[in-house]
Scaffold this active site. Structure first.
Site, PDB file in Angstrom:
ATOM      1  N   CYS A   1      -6.070   2.937   3.273  1.00  0.00           N
ATOM      2  CA  CYS A   1      -5.722   4.244   3.838  1.00  0.00           C
ATOM      3  C   CYS A   1      -6.723   5.254   3.290  1.00  0.00           C
ATOM      4  CB  CYS A   1      -4.296   4.614   3.442  1.00  0.00           C
ATOM      5  SG  CYS A   1      -4.166   4.907   1.695  1.00  0.00           S
TER       6      CYS A   1
ATOM      7  N   ASP B   1      -0.442  11.531  -7.715  1.00  0.00           N
ATOM      8  CA  ASP B   1      -0.035  12.268  -6.502  1.00  0.00           C
ATOM      9  C   ASP B   1      -0.116  13.772  -6.704  1.00  0.00           C
ATOM     10  OD1 ASP B   1       2.581   9.890  -5.562  1.00  0.00           O
ATOM     11  OD2 ASP B   1       0.399   9.835  -5.420  1.00  0.00           O
TER      12      ASP B   1
ATOM     13  N   ARG C   1       4.326  13.613   6.398  1.00  0.00           N
ATOM     14  CA  ARG C   1       4.772  12.314   5.858  1.00  0.00           C
ATOM     15  C   ARG C   1       5.567  12.512   4.571  1.00  0.00           C
ATOM     16  NH1 ARG C   1       0.331   9.186   4.029  1.00  0.00           N
ATOM     17  NH2 ARG C   1       2.069   8.031   3.153  1.00  0.00           N
TER      18      ARG C   1
ATOM     19  N   LYS D   1      10.575  10.979  -1.558  1.00  0.00           N
ATOM     20  CA  LYS D   1      10.045  10.031  -0.563  1.00  0.00           C
ATOM     21  C   LYS D   1       9.844   8.673  -1.223  1.00  0.00           C
ATOM     22  CE  LYS D   1       5.461   9.968   0.310  1.00  0.00           C
ATOM     23  NZ  LYS D   1       4.868   8.638   0.085  1.00  0.00           N
ATOM     24  N   ASN D   2       9.245   8.652  -2.407  1.00  0.00           N
ATOM     25  CA  ASN D   2       8.868   7.378  -3.018  1.00  0.00           C
ATOM     26  C   ASN D   2      10.023   6.644  -3.678  1.00  0.00           C
ATOM     27  OD1 ASN D   2       6.385   7.881  -2.025  1.00  0.00           O
ATOM     28  ND2 ASN D   2       5.458   8.480  -3.971  1.00  0.00           N
TER      29      ASN D   2
ATOM     30  N   ARG E   1      -6.208  -0.065  -1.212  1.00  0.00           N
ATOM     31  CA  ARG E   1      -4.771  -0.382  -1.298  1.00  0.00           C
ATOM     32  C   ARG E   1      -4.509  -1.884  -1.140  1.00  0.00           C
ATOM     33  NH1 ARG E   1      -2.080   4.494  -0.314  1.00  0.00           N
ATOM     34  NH2 ARG E   1      -0.367   3.694  -1.585  1.00  0.00           N
TER      35      ARG E   1
END
Ligand code: EPZ
Length: 427
Positions: free
Chosen positions: A116, A306, A398, A22-23, A121
């Site tokens: 978030c 993460d 997500r 994803k990243n 952030r």
């Protein structure tokens, strides 16, 4: 509201192929706006964050076609420069478009993405980098109006923190600019290397991707190409954690084992046997895990933030007391109260969590607070006695592609339901 219902206590075994990162996909998709022509991105994971990114690309004028895990993006007639507030809020990492839009159109109108679940952030480092490249930024009521007089000008950008997103924005903006840019204290994550590899295949001149000093010689134009996104190191780690928690035997294929360099030693510390062969990582777990003496999250190549929430679940049922320090985000322990509901014993003070291992966790109704906290709760359900319902799984969607299907393939008993069994309220 959708939730996962998990019947815990089953031993996981088998193998699966890790999803695309994803990243890595998100910044590379932002880069496809900047390059001219039709880009073909292979191994692009099917995730809601990727869908949000596709909406932004279409809003900017790109034409998109999905062919399985391939995405075809034609940016030939895309010259938009504004991202509407609702799309910015849908995914905070949409700030990653800023550099690409400025490099292509010389202006950009976005809104500050806002915080978030895991922290404020801020984007000050992103804006600092853009200003160094010659961008004028007017901030008013959360709206940012950015403009460049003629072209972006190469310069030296020293980041006070190796921010992944700020590094990516600086690379994207300076890749099509006048002169040479040097980024000092750049983020070194594998996703940065993947972005640089994609841009260099499009004709960029980027040296040192993955190191703390990156030199970018600006070029006039970039031309679209094909590229395959690297594997998602955090998703791969999450499946290994599932094996570790259930006394299992798991192999994850299509990985880059070196990208899990900060994670594998911790798994061995818990007593798991980890073996690596080419692009496959295999984990054999003991019946009872050992504690993690002290885990500190760091920028790459340190232990990734993460993976902090999901590996905390291992600590909750390990032998002894583990200490976990979250150095990257200021409020990334939102999964702790939910783990306490399942019988975990965790004390937190600021960025430190002290986890006293217990014999077993017990099934409960819990709410996913964020993407990685949600994965931690699913893992807890796999090892818990009884039934666990995890609601708020839109967070999990997500970042994890077909999460429950992959876990079922490994012998887990987990289903996605539309209604909520427990009395949990969707956040
Ligand atoms: C990327 O976020 C990842 N997201 C995050 O993954 C990951 O946790 C993070 O890097 C760190 O590895 C994507 O790549 C889409 P940062 P990013 O800028 O770029 C502070 C997930 O679960 N900071 O490296 O936003 C910031 O507040 C997500 O997949 C500033 O102060 O991370 C944080 O404390 C979550 N000012 C620290 O730096 C800035 O301008 C790290 O942020 C930017 C960041």
């Amino acid at each position: 509201m959708a939730s996962f219902v998990i019947n815990g206590g089953r031993r996981l075994s088998g193998s699966l192929v890790a999803q695309g990162s994803k990243n890595s996909a998100l910044p590379i998709l932002a880069a496809t706006y900047l390059v001219s022509g039709k880009s073909v991105i292979h191994n692009c994971p099917r995730l809601s964050d990727v869908e949000s990114t596709i909406k932004i690309l279409e809003n900017l004028g790109c034409k998109i076609e999905r062919r399985g895990t391939d995405l075809v993006i034609d940016s030939s007639s895309a010259f938009g420069f504004e991202i509407p507030e609702d799309l910015m809020r849908e995914m905070r990492s949409s700030v990653i478009f800023l550099g690409a839009i400025l490099a292509k159109t010389g202006r950009a109108v976005i809104s500050t993405p806002g915080g978030c679940e895991i922290g404020l952030r801020p984007i000050d480092l992103h804006l600092f980098a853009m200003r160094k490249l010659g961008v004028t930024i007017r901030e008013e009521h959360g709206r940012l109006e950015c403009s460049v007089n003629k072209r972006l000008k190469g310069t030296k950008i020293t980041l006070t923190f190796p921010s992944v997103g700020a590094t990516e924005n600086a690379i994207l903006a300076s890749s099509v600019s006048e002169g040479t840019t040097t980024i000092i204290n750049a983020a070194r994550e594998p996703e940065i290397i993947d972005l640089c590899n994609f841009l260099n295949k499009c004709g960029a001149k980027i040296h040192g991707g993955g190191e703390s000093i990156i030199v970018i010689e600006g070029v006039k134009k970039l031309t679209a190409t094909e590229h395959s996104v690297i594997c998602d190191r955090i998703a791969a780690a999450t499946y290994l954690f599932a094996g570790a928690l259930t006394g299992g035997d798991i192999s994850v294929k299509n990985t880059v084992p070196a990208h899990l360099g900060g994670i594998l030693p911790i798994l061995e510390e818990t007593g798991c046997e980890v073996s690596v062969r080419c692009n496959e990582i295999r984990l054999k777990a003991p019946l009872k895990l050992n504690r993690i003496d002290k885990l500190i999250t760091q920028p790459y190549p340190g232990f990734p933030t993460d993976a902090q929430a999901p590996i905390m679940t291992l600590a909750t049922v390990a032998r002894g007391t583990s200490v976990i320090v979250e150095n990257i985000f200021e409020s990334r322990f939102k999964h702790v109260p939910e783990l306490l509901r399942m019988g975990a014993r965790i004390r937190t003070e600021g960025r430190v969590a002290v986890v006293d291992g217990v014999e077993r966790l017990y099934g409960a109704s819990v709410v996913s607070p964020d993407l990685r906290g949600g994965s931690a709760l699913v893992l807890a359900g796999l090892t818990a006695i009884g039934v666990t319902e995890v609601s708020g799984i839109k967070h999990i969607d997500r970042g994890y592609e077909e999460f429950e299907k992959n876990l079922c393939m490994l012998n887990a008993d987990i289903v996605r339901t539309k209604k909520s069994y427990g009395n949990t309220k969707e956040k």
